[in-house]
Design a protein around this motif. Structure first.
Motif, PDB file in Angstrom:
ATOM      1  N   THR A 148       1.812  17.792  36.266  1.00 24.96           N
ATOM      2  CA  THR A 148       2.740  17.174  35.313  1.00 24.96           C
ATOM      3  C   THR A 148       2.029  16.826  34.018  1.00 24.96           C
ATOM      4  O   THR A 148       2.570  17.015  32.923  1.00 24.96           O
ATOM      5  CB  THR A 148       3.372  15.918  35.929  1.00 24.96           C
ATOM      6  N   ARG A 151       1.514  20.100  32.086  1.00 28.86           N
ATOM      7  CA  ARG A 151       2.778  20.500  31.454  1.00 28.86           C
ATOM      8  C   ARG A 151       3.067  19.685  30.207  1.00 28.86           C
ATOM      9  O   ARG A 151       3.408  20.226  29.143  1.00 28.86           O
ATOM     10  CB  ARG A 151       3.921  20.334  32.455  1.00 28.86           C
ATOM     11  N   THR A 155       3.199  20.967  26.353  1.00 31.95           N
ATOM     12  CA  THR A 155       4.504  20.870  25.696  1.00 31.95           C
ATOM     13  C   THR A 155       4.399  20.138  24.374  1.00 31.95           C
ATOM     14  O   THR A 155       4.942  20.578  23.353  1.00 31.95           O
ATOM     15  CB  THR A 155       5.519  20.173  26.612  1.00 31.95           C
ATOM     16  N   CYS A 298       6.076  26.157  29.119  1.00 35.76           N
ATOM     17  CA  CYS A 298       5.017  25.259  29.592  1.00 35.76           C
ATOM     18  C   CYS A 298       5.184  24.915  31.072  1.00 35.76           C
ATOM     19  O   CYS A 298       4.194  24.753  31.789  1.00 35.76           O
ATOM     20  CB  CYS A 298       4.971  23.993  28.731  1.00 35.76           C
ATOM     21  N   LYS A 299       6.408  24.818  31.538  1.00 33.77           N
ATOM     22  CA  LYS A 299       6.637  24.639  32.971  1.00 33.77           C
ATOM     23  C   LYS A 299       6.083  25.827  33.757  1.00 33.77           C
ATOM     24  O   LYS A 299       5.370  25.661  34.749  1.00 33.77           O
ATOM     25  CB  LYS A 299       8.135  24.488  33.253  1.00 33.77           C
ATOM     26  N   THR A 302       2.212  26.243  33.598  1.00 31.90           N
ATOM     27  CA  THR A 302       1.609  25.201  34.428  1.00 31.90           C
ATOM     28  C   THR A 302       1.699  25.580  35.900  1.00 31.90           C
ATOM     29  O   THR A 302       0.746  25.397  36.669  1.00 31.90           O
ATOM     30  CB  THR A 302       2.291  23.846  34.183  1.00 31.90           C
ATOM     31  N   ASN A 323      10.649  20.551  39.313  1.00 31.62           N
ATOM     32  CA  ASN A 323      10.962  21.335  38.122  1.00 31.62           C
ATOM     33  C   ASN A 323      11.974  22.438  38.356  1.00 31.62           C
ATOM     34  O   ASN A 323      12.614  22.892  37.400  1.00 31.62           O
ATOM     35  CB  ASN A 323       9.666  21.942  37.553  1.00 31.62           C
TER      36      ASN A 323
END
Length: 325
Positions: A148, A151, A155, A298-299, A302, A323
């Motif tokens: 997290t 990410r 971001t 970015c999700k 990651t 996510n």
């Protein structure tokens, strides 16, 4: 026209074709997938007051205040200078080919905020110390932070480029790899030495594209060239990059520095209000799309980092659940 949440990839790709007053009316209510990032208020950015001597604006993606001192000597991995309206942000890890480590990601965000808040800065330029512009993400990153946190770090780094309100110029003095290349379409001009090369070897590294390149590269280059770079690890010369729109102008290496900095100082004599308002008109029409593309990229990247590290790790499984499931 009602814009549905179930937009296809092709619909996103075609949003840039929308022009004119009718299109602006379509967007007046905001996009249904708009992130929580607050839009910049450009008029307030241009007005000074006794309460806000540095143009009174704080970006919604700002990092902690310890990075926000006006003393540019604070940066560990950047060299920042201002001369005659031109602020230069130099990536300063020449021993690592200016690869971006975790701290540097946030330092760049802070340096961009500092540039936006400084009334004396008209043009902001990024370049690399040594003979390489930027080698992308440091391969030693992300070993001690959660997925997290990875990410969110990525971001906000990319979002800083999406939201930057003043003219932003890349002075590409050598190889631009990974994020050093993917972010270039978010700049307002890209000047490159003839010796520069552009390389995005994501599939070779078992990761995915970032920097909004999954959206911007197709707009600039067309489907085939974008796929060649983002999917098939095609290395592109400065001349080729200029032909496909990634680079604004290519300069002889022998005169590159002199010509480019003279050009930037000439740009810095232009009126700042006109520059900011014009950039807002160009960028704002599809800024919400860029933010959403950034979030999704970015999700996914990651997830790739986590899968490569340890797909059985609890952090990885939790990241997938929160996510996508």
């Amino acid at each position: 026209m009602l814009i549905n949440n179930m937009y296809t990839a092709r619909s996103l790709f075609n949003l840039h074709r929308c022009v004119g007053v009718g299109c602006l009316k379509n967007f007046s209510g905001g996009l249904p997938w708009s992130p929580t990032v607050k839009k910049l208020e450009y008029p307030s950015l241009l007005s000074r007051s006794s309460e806000s001597p540095s143009m009174g604006h704080k970006f919604p993606w700002s990092v902690t205040s310890r990075l926000m001192s006006t003393n540019t000597l604070q940066y560990e991995h950047l060299i920042v200078s201002v001369q005659h309206g031109v602020r230069t942000i130099s990536f300063n890890r020449p021993g690592k080919k200016n690869a971006i480590n975790e701290k540097m990601f946030d330092e760049i965000v802070a340096a961009l905020q500092e540039a936006a808040n400084d009334p004396e800065t008209i043009i902001t330029a990024t370049t690399g110390v040594g003979t390489v512009y930027c080698a992308g993400n440091d391969k030693n990153n992300f070993t001690d932070i959660t997925m997290t946190e990875i990410r969110d770090l990525l971001t906000r780094h990319m979002a800083a480029f999406i939201d930057f309100p003043k003219p932003l110029v890349a002075v590409v003095n050598g190889a631009a790899v990974g994020v050093g290349s993917t972010l270039l379409p978010l700049y307002d001009a890209v000047f490159a030495t003839e010796k520069a090369v552009f390389f995005t070897p994501f599939s070779a590294l078992s990761i995915t594209a970032e920097g909004c390149s999954s959206f911007t590269y197709h707009r600039l280059m067309g489907r085939g060239k974008a796929a060649g770079m983002l999917l098939f690890n095609e290395k592109v010369t400065a001349t080729e990059a200029c032909k496909c729109g990634l680079v604004t102008e290519v300069f002889p290496d022998a005169t590159f520095q002199d010509e480019v900095w003279a050009r930037l100082h000439a740009m810095a004599r232009l009126p700042i209000k006109s520059l900011i308002y014009s950039k807002a008109l160009i960028r704002d029409l599809y800024k919400d799309v860029l933010h959403q593309v950034n979030i999704e990229e970015c999700k996914r990247v990651t997830e790739c980092f986590g899968r490569l590290a340890d797909p059985e790790k609890k952090d990885y499984q939790e990241f997938i659940r929160t996510n996508w499931q």
